[in-house]
Structure formats: structure tokens, C-alpha cells
Design a protein around this motif. Structure first.
Motif, PDB file in Angstrom:
ATOM      1  N   ASN A 145       0.471  -1.323  -1.124  1.00  0.00           N
ATOM      2  CA  ASN A 145       1.752  -2.428  -1.122  1.00  0.00           C
ATOM      3  C   ASN A 145       1.167  -3.626  -1.734  1.00  0.00           C
ATOM      4  O   ASN A 145       0.236  -4.361  -1.204  1.00  0.00           O
ATOM      5  CB  ASN A 145       1.933  -2.593   0.644  1.00  0.00           C
ATOM      6  N   ILE A 146       1.894  -4.364  -2.443  1.00  0.00           N
ATOM      7  CA  ILE A 146       1.783  -5.594  -2.985  1.00  0.00           C
ATOM      8  C   ILE A 146       1.936  -6.677  -1.939  1.00  0.00           C
ATOM      9  O   ILE A 146       3.204  -6.758  -1.529  1.00  0.00           O
ATOM     10  CB  ILE A 146       2.808  -5.825  -4.286  1.00  0.00           C
ATOM     11  N   LEU A 147       1.053  -7.457  -1.561  1.00  0.00           N
ATOM     12  CA  LEU A 147       0.992  -8.423  -0.535  1.00  0.00           C
ATOM     13  C   LEU A 147       1.317  -9.833  -1.232  1.00  0.00           C
ATOM     14  O   LEU A 147       1.913 -10.569  -0.652  1.00  0.00           O
ATOM     15  CB  LEU A 147      -0.186  -8.828   0.373  1.00  0.00           C
ATOM     16  N   TRP A 148       0.973 -10.100  -2.632  1.00  0.00           N
ATOM     17  CA  TRP A 148       1.157 -11.310  -3.148  1.00  0.00           C
ATOM     18  C   TRP A 148       0.891 -10.968  -4.624  1.00  0.00           C
ATOM     19  O   TRP A 148      -0.095 -10.290  -4.714  1.00  0.00           O
ATOM     20  CB  TRP A 148       0.308 -12.361  -2.636  1.00  0.00           C
ATOM     21  N   ASN A 149       1.836 -11.514  -5.361  1.00  0.00           N
ATOM     22  CA  ASN A 149       1.260 -11.785  -6.863  1.00  0.00           C
ATOM     23  C   ASN A 149       1.803 -12.931  -7.242  1.00  0.00           C
ATOM     24  O   ASN A 149       2.665 -13.720  -6.774  1.00  0.00           O
ATOM     25  CB  ASN A 149       2.169 -10.561  -7.544  1.00  0.00           C
ATOM     26  N   SER A 150       0.947 -13.361  -8.669  1.00  0.00           N
ATOM     27  CA  SER A 150       1.112 -14.343  -9.275  1.00  0.00           C
ATOM     28  C   SER A 150       1.185 -14.073 -10.783  1.00  0.00           C
ATOM     29  O   SER A 150       0.523 -13.487 -11.367  1.00  0.00           O
ATOM     30  CB  SER A 150      -0.058 -15.655  -8.868  1.00  0.00           C
ATOM     31  N   ILE A 151       2.165 -14.621 -11.336  1.00  0.00           N
ATOM     32  CA  ILE A 151       2.544 -14.456 -12.878  1.00  0.00           C
ATOM     33  C   ILE A 151       2.523 -15.734 -13.701  1.00  0.00           C
ATOM     34  O   ILE A 151       3.168 -16.648 -13.150  1.00  0.00           O
ATOM     35  CB  ILE A 151       3.686 -13.528 -13.140  1.00  0.00           C
TER      36      ILE A 151
ATOM     37  N   CYS B 181      -3.282  -6.386  -3.228  1.00  0.00           N
ATOM     38  CA  CYS B 181      -2.501  -5.353  -2.544  1.00  0.00           C
ATOM     39  C   CYS B 181      -3.551  -4.811  -1.388  1.00  0.00           C
ATOM     40  O   CYS B 181      -4.684  -5.198  -1.119  1.00  0.00           O
ATOM     41  CB  CYS B 181      -2.257  -4.142  -3.565  1.00  0.00           C
ATOM     42  N   ASP B 182      -2.644  -4.030  -0.271  1.00  0.00           N
ATOM     43  CA  ASP B 182      -3.416  -3.546   0.750  1.00  0.00           C
ATOM     44  C   ASP B 182      -4.152  -2.254   0.295  1.00  0.00           C
ATOM     45  O   ASP B 182      -3.896  -1.825  -0.874  1.00  0.00           O
ATOM     46  CB  ASP B 182      -2.679  -3.370   2.029  1.00  0.00           C
ATOM     47  N   HIS B 183      -4.762  -1.513   1.194  1.00  0.00           N
ATOM     48  CA  HIS B 183      -5.319  -0.407   1.167  1.00  0.00           C
ATOM     49  C   HIS B 183      -4.476   0.970   0.692  1.00  0.00           C
ATOM     50  O   HIS B 183      -4.566   1.875   0.184  1.00  0.00           O
ATOM     51  CB  HIS B 183      -6.357   0.189   2.215  1.00  0.00           C
ATOM     52  N   GLU B 184      -3.059   0.743   1.083  1.00  0.00           N
ATOM     53  CA  GLU B 184      -2.054   1.561   0.812  1.00  0.00           C
ATOM     54  C   GLU B 184      -1.453   1.449  -0.631  1.00  0.00           C
ATOM     55  O   GLU B 184      -0.416   1.918  -1.035  1.00  0.00           O
ATOM     56  CB  GLU B 184      -0.986   1.479   1.909  1.00  0.00           C
TER      57      GLU B 184
ATOM     58  N   LYS C 196       3.039  -0.617  -9.217  1.00  0.00           N
ATOM     59  CA  LYS C 196       2.446  -0.032  -7.829  1.00  0.00           C
ATOM     60  C   LYS C 196       1.785   1.320  -8.071  1.00  0.00           C
ATOM     61  O   LYS C 196       0.880   1.492  -7.418  1.00  0.00           O
ATOM     62  CB  LYS C 196       3.961   0.319  -6.898  1.00  0.00           C
ATOM     63  N   GLU C 197       2.272   2.175  -9.049  1.00  0.00           N
ATOM     64  CA  GLU C 197       1.396   3.238  -9.359  1.00  0.00           C
ATOM     65  C   GLU C 197       0.160   3.194  -9.774  1.00  0.00           C
ATOM     66  O   GLU C 197      -0.838   3.870  -9.504  1.00  0.00           O
ATOM     67  CB  GLU C 197       2.378   4.302 -10.111  1.00  0.00           C
ATOM     68  N   SER C 198       0.039   2.053 -10.811  1.00  0.00           N
ATOM     69  CA  SER C 198      -0.987   1.716 -11.185  1.00  0.00           C
ATOM     70  C   SER C 198      -2.100   1.353 -10.140  1.00  0.00           C
ATOM     71  O   SER C 198      -3.376   1.520 -10.069  1.00  0.00           O
ATOM     72  CB  SER C 198      -1.021   0.729 -12.144  1.00  0.00           C
ATOM     73  N   LEU C 199      -1.694   0.450  -9.030  1.00  0.00           N
ATOM     74  CA  LEU C 199      -2.370   0.152  -8.241  1.00  0.00           C
ATOM     75  C   LEU C 199      -2.708   1.007  -7.068  1.00  0.00           C
ATOM     76  O   LEU C 199      -4.183   1.235  -6.851  1.00  0.00           O
ATOM     77  CB  LEU C 199      -1.493  -0.866  -7.261  1.00  0.00           C
ATOM     78  N   LYS C 200      -2.000   2.124  -6.960  1.00  0.00           N
ATOM     79  CA  LYS C 200      -2.310   3.379  -6.116  1.00  0.00           C
ATOM     80  C   LYS C 200      -3.412   4.038  -6.904  1.00  0.00           C
ATOM     81  O   LYS C 200      -4.559   4.615  -6.227  1.00  0.00           O
ATOM     82  CB  LYS C 200      -1.171   4.205  -5.859  1.00  0.00           C
ATOM     83  N   ARG C 201      -3.528   4.106  -8.128  1.00  0.00           N
ATOM     84  CA  ARG C 201      -4.583   4.841  -8.876  1.00  0.00           C
ATOM     85  C   ARG C 201      -5.880   4.012  -8.842  1.00  0.00           C
ATOM     86  O   ARG C 201      -6.865   4.758  -8.551  1.00  0.00           O
ATOM     87  CB  ARG C 201      -4.090   5.040 -10.334  1.00  0.00           C
TER      88      ARG C 201
ATOM     89  N   THR D  58       5.710 -12.101 -19.819  1.00  0.00           N
ATOM     90  CA  THR D  58       6.858 -10.973 -19.307  1.00  0.00           C
ATOM     91  C   THR D  58       5.589  -9.680 -19.038  1.00  0.00           C
ATOM     92  O   THR D  58       4.572  -9.411 -19.923  1.00  0.00           O
ATOM     93  CB  THR D  58       7.335 -10.416 -20.656  1.00  0.00           C
ATOM     94  N   SER D  59       6.067  -9.041 -18.035  1.00  0.00           N
ATOM     95  CA  SER D  59       5.134  -8.078 -17.665  1.00  0.00           C
ATOM     96  C   SER D  59       5.397  -6.650 -18.455  1.00  0.00           C
ATOM     97  O   SER D  59       6.578  -6.448 -19.085  1.00  0.00           O
ATOM     98  CB  SER D  59       5.408  -7.498 -16.303  1.00  0.00           C
ATOM     99  N   TYR D  60       4.373  -5.930 -18.870  1.00  0.00           N
ATOM    100  CA  TYR D  60       4.504  -4.778 -19.735  1.00  0.00           C
ATOM    101  C   TYR D  60       5.082  -3.542 -18.751  1.00  0.00           C
ATOM    102  O   TYR D  60       5.520  -2.668 -19.524  1.00  0.00           O
ATOM    103  CB  TYR D  60       3.003  -4.414 -20.393  1.00  0.00           C
ATOM    104  N   LEU D  61       4.684  -3.648 -17.587  1.00  0.00           N
ATOM    105  CA  LEU D  61       4.916  -2.593 -16.674  1.00  0.00           C
ATOM    106  C   LEU D  61       6.290  -2.868 -15.671  1.00  0.00           C
ATOM    107  O   LEU D  61       6.274  -4.154 -15.383  1.00  0.00           O
ATOM    108  CB  LEU D  61       3.934  -2.003 -15.648  1.00  0.00           C
ATOM    109  N   THR D  62       7.096  -1.877 -15.287  1.00  0.00           N
ATOM    110  CA  THR D  62       7.981  -2.107 -14.172  1.00  0.00           C
ATOM    111  C   THR D  62       7.214  -2.603 -12.891  1.00  0.00           C
ATOM    112  O   THR D  62       6.070  -1.763 -13.009  1.00  0.00           O
ATOM    113  CB  THR D  62       8.816  -1.178 -14.137  1.00  0.00           C
ATOM    114  N   VAL D  63       7.956  -2.839 -11.945  1.00  0.00           N
ATOM    115  CA  VAL D  63       7.245  -2.754 -10.646  1.00  0.00           C
ATOM    116  C   VAL D  63       6.775  -1.475 -10.307  1.00  0.00           C
ATOM    117  O   VAL D  63       5.640  -1.425  -9.638  1.00  0.00           O
ATOM    118  CB  VAL D  63       8.281  -3.530  -9.583  1.00  0.00           C
TER     119      VAL D  63
END
Length: 130
Positions: free
Chosen positions: A36-42, A31-34, A56-61, A47-52
């Protein structure tokens, strides 16, 4: 999750190397400094435990935490990585030299994977500049 911006192709390789070499890795994100998800690989069949939005909120924190850590860097040195342990996963964040953040979610209790992740990050930084 979907790509919101273009990412350096070496960052894409970094994510693929982490998922390919670290069997307990579930998700790898740049992700960038703001935040924003720039790329992801799963990892396949994960199955993700979190929604998108929760991701994003977790990334911001995480970004806010890195900004606070950077205040002390003159005294204690630059932060290399941070680990947060939850019951189901471990999350590792690594600041990259281009002001992006690597975010890796791992399954299980094994903390030894941080060395493997950092070896991959360091190799990519040395051989394929970010």
C-alpha cells in the motif's frame, strides 16, 4: 498517485529530502509491507511512466524480492538496498526499520546517487526515528 494511509511525518521528510537533494530523482514512495502506498512525492514537471496500478504491481514485486532476500540474511547479513536498471530509469528500494519500503525512481545513468540516498536515509534514521 494518492495517499492511501497516514505515514510517519519523518518518512514524509525523508521523501522531501531525497527529491530536494538528488536532482535526478523523479519519484519517491513509501509503502507498507503489503504494497500500500503510504506517501509519495513527485518532482515538479515529472510525468510518470507507469500508471498507479502498474506502480502498485511493481511495489508488490519489490516487496516479494525483499522477502526472498531476507531468507538469506542470517548467512550474509541484512539487505541495505537494491537497484534495478531500466533503459529510462533506475529504481532503488531500501527497507526501512519500521517494516516500510522506500522506493526511489532516478533519471539517467548515474549510480552514485545511491550513496547520497543512503546518507539521507541513515541521517533520518539517526535523527528522526522512523
Amino acid at each position: 498517485m494518492s495517499v492511501t494511509q497516514n505515514v510517519n511525518e519523518n518518512e514524509e521528510k525523508l521523501l522531501n529530502m531525497i527529491l530536494g537533494e538528488i536532482p535526478s530523482s523523479r519519484v519517491a514512495i513509501i509503502c507498507d509491507h503489503e504494497g500500500n502506498i503510504l506517501w509519495n512525492s513527485i518532482r515538479d514537471n515529472t510525468t510518470s511512466y507507469l500508471t498507479v496500478d502498474e506502480t502498485k504491481e511493481s511495489l508488490k514485486r519489490s516487496i516479494e524480492s525483499w522477502e526472498k532476500r531476507d531468507v538469506l540474511s542470517e548467512k550474509i547479513g541484512k539487505g541495505k538496498y537494491a537497484i534495478v536498471a531500466y533503459d529510462k530509469i533506475k529504481r532503488i528500494t531500501v527497507p526501512l526499520p519500521n517494516n516500510h519500503l522506500l522506493f526511489v525512481s532516478l533519471e539517467g545513468e548515474e549510480f552514485g546517487n545511491i550513496q547520497n540516498i543512503m546518507t539521507i536515509v541513515n541521517w533520518v534514521e539517526e535523527n528522526m526515528p522512523l
